[in-house]
Design an enzyme around this catalytic site. Structure first.
Site, PDB file in Angstrom:
ATOM      1  N   GLU A 445       0.853  -1.185   0.000  1.00 14.14           N
ATOM      2  CA  GLU A 445       0.000   0.000   0.000  1.00 14.14           C
ATOM      3  C   GLU A 445       0.888   1.233   0.000  1.00 14.14           C
ATOM      4  O   GLU A 445       2.003   1.209   0.506  1.00 14.14           O
ATOM      5  CB  GLU A 445      -0.915   0.011   1.219  1.00 14.14           C
ATOM      6  CG  GLU A 445      -1.986  -1.059   1.168  1.00 14.14           C
ATOM      7  CD  GLU A 445      -2.910  -1.017   2.370  1.00 14.14           C
ATOM      8  OE1 GLU A 445      -2.684  -0.177   3.273  1.00 14.14           O
ATOM      9  OE2 GLU A 445      -3.848  -1.822   2.428  1.00 14.14           O
ATOM     10  N   SER A 471      -3.981   2.261   0.481  1.00 15.85           N
ATOM     11  CA  SER A 471      -4.724   2.130   1.725  1.00 15.85           C
ATOM     12  C   SER A 471      -6.168   2.559   1.497  1.00 15.85           C
ATOM     13  O   SER A 471      -6.464   3.362   0.615  1.00 15.85           O
ATOM     14  CB  SER A 471      -4.085   3.016   2.793  1.00 15.85           C
ATOM     15  OG  SER A 471      -4.966   3.221   3.874  1.00 15.85           O
TER      16      SER A 471
END
Length: 560
Positions: A445, A471
């Protein structure tokens, strides 16, 4: 009742097994009951999971009162918030497979009759549900619950604000003392990150699919209601065994369509695309990226939730939780109300049994006829840079098109360093590659990077594309899951600094302005990079993992 545990516990030849159980304090009456696994991802690695031992205890009490004998074990869970921005994030998506594998191993080894799975952080939710689908024994999923928002300078704050504040600090907009004061108050309790980030999104997915109770995704982690949900799950598992309702009875194609509809209506995390594809694989359902785009086009975005909106999960809980969203979609004919759930009833029956309050004056969920966006928020892109697909969350984005010059980085660290040194300017398209499922490995992420972009007030002034992930707290013109990835020779590997990249949301295109002759020339001259890991879990994962367009599932070589 079909009880696998009887093969372990019945007959004279199983005296040794019964002796082992009796060493743990069980008696004949306990062994005559269905044996139920209560698995949690309790640990001290993250606030998302630190309280799950208490919740597991409540589930065990419910199982006993419901006529079963519970046996508790735990699985791992990675804190994405703590693993973010460094090598640790490579282990995050890998942990999803380890969680599913570890639960499967415990269930098969001990032949438990059913499963109550309790988890709290991003990958532990899909990992637990994947194991349930794979095993297909009566199961109920219970979310560990959301953290409460913090309060800073008179406003609600979450971990998203802290990551974005790092970018503000780097650009001189706040002082180190102000950053510290925010850090001190942003996460005030146990529970998963407060906005509609990945954990809260996947909890909502579990509810929409029907593998968890209606209304179970939104109560805060430390609320009495959360404890009661776990107790009720333990008690209900006996009914599922008696009725022979199994995960694959619940996880139908219609149920996955319901889940996709909910994610688009609430502005959920792009990670849900990966996880739903992976979960559908385990359930034997043929879900494709095209299904996400088909459903997105007909489902409006109605929940004003962070990171693209104003409110957090606790605010949604105050007005009725995910059922209020599902009720709106059901009335509009946008979800299937006949799908069966762990209550033994259908989605429609569950929703019709709920009395909704505070629905007139609330501002969190908009009316279907007056949505935030007329279409859902998870846009699937394809084109010369993403023949297999890519994902962009459009919640909070005002532009429909971005054309800019590429600035290319072969790792997340290199991109973050350039941002910290103010080397990214308006009009740039940040390209981060070799961070895909195989190349990372683990498809990191990029919240540290995307939050720094927002913190430096670049927002929609720059765009970003990556074969890695984002994210759930990411916002902006950020395109992830670009497939095929650079490591296997996907087109993203051929981009050079200064190339013109175009992101066109209405047309669903992610493309590069190159002649076919030049593109072929670059393909011929490309050379793969060496694997970053030669042994251990990450190396094994890299050899088995498939494209992000297939959910980054791990498929044994023998069945490909």
């Amino acid at each position: 009742m079909d009880l696998p545990s009887r093969t372990v516990l019945q007959g004279p030849s199983r005296a040794p097994q019964r002796a082992m159980y009796k060493a743990m304090g069980l008696v004949e009456e306990d062994l005559a009951r269905p044996m139920i696994a209560v698995c949690s991802s309790c640990n001290e690695a993250t606030p998302c999971n630190i309280h799950l031992g208490r919740l597991a205890h409540a589930a065990k009490e419910g199982a006993k009162d419901g006529g079963c004998t519970p046996r508790e074990f735990t699985t791992i869970a990675v804190s994405d918030g703590i693993a973010m921005g460094h090598e640790g994030m490579r282990a995050s998506l890998v942990s999803r497979e380890i969680i599913a594998d570890s639960i499967e191993v415990m269930m098969r080894a001990h032949q438990y009759d059913g499963l109550v799975g309790i988890s709290g952080c991003d990958k532990s939710l899909p990992g637990t549900m994947m194991a349930m689908a794979r095993l297909n024994r009566p199961s109920i999923f219970v979310y560990g619950g959301t953290i409460l928002p913090g309060s800073w300078n008179g406003k609600q704050v979450t971990i998203q604000d802290v990551y974005e504040a790092v970018g503000m600090y780097d650009s001189g907009k706040i002082t180190e003392q102000e950053l510290l004061s925010l850090e001190n108050v942003a996460c005030p309790s146990a529970g998963s990150c407060a906005g509609m980030y990945t954990a809260n999104t996947m909890a909502s997915v579990a509810e929409a699919i029907g593998i968890s109770f209606p209304g179970s995704s939104s109560p805060p982690a430390e609320s009495d209601q959360r404890t009661k949900l776990c107790y009720d799950a333990g008690r209900q598992i006996h009914s599922l065994i008696e009725s022979n309702i199994r995960p694959k009875d619940i996880m139908t194609f219609d149920a996955f369509e319901n889940a996709i509809a909910i994610v688009n209506a609430i502005g959920g995390s792009t990670n849900s695309v990966l996880h739903l594809l992976a979960l559908s694989w385990e359930a034997g359902i043929k879900l494709r990226l095209e299904d996400f785009e088909r459903i997105r086009r007909k489902v409006p975005h109605i929940a004003d939730l962070r990171p693209g909106g104003m409110y957090v999960m606790r605010d949604l809980d105050d007005i009725g939780g995910i059922p209020i969203v599902m009720n709106s979609l059901l009335k509009a004919g946008l979800i299937n109300g006949d799908a069966i759930t762990v209550t033994g009833k259908t989605i429609r029956e569950n929703i019709n049994s709920i009395q909704f309050i505070n629905t007139q004056s609330q501002r969190v969920v908009k009316p279907i006829e007056n949505p935030i966006h007329k279409e859902g928020t998870l846009k699937i892109l394809k084109g010369t840079l993403a023949p297999e697909g890519a994902v962009l969350k459009i919640a909070g984005i005002n532009r429909t098109k971005f054309v800019g010059k590429a600035k290319v980085f072969d790792s997340e660290e290199a991109a973050f360093d350039a941002l910290a040194k103010q080397k990214i300017i308006e009009g740039d398209v940040i390209v981060i590659r070799y961070e895909g499922p195989k190349g990372g490995p683990g498809m990191r992420e990029m919240l540290a990077v995307t939050a720094a972009v927002v913190g430096q007030s670049l927002g929609e002034k720059v765009a970003m594309i990556t074969d890695g992930r984002f994210s759930g707290a990411t916002r902006g013109f950020m395109v992830g899951h670009v497939s095929p990835e650079a490591f296997v020779g996907g087109p993203i590997a051929f981009i050079k600094n200064g190339d013109i990249i175009e992101i066109d949301i209405p047309k669903g295109k992610l493309s590069i302005q190159l002649t076919s002759t030049e593109f072929k020339k670059r393909r011929r001259s490309w050379k793969p990079i060496r694997p970053r890991y030669r042994s251990g879990a990450l190396a094994k994962y890299s050899t088995l993992v498939q494209s992000a367009s297939n959910g980054a599932i791990t498929v044994p070589l023998a069945v490909r």
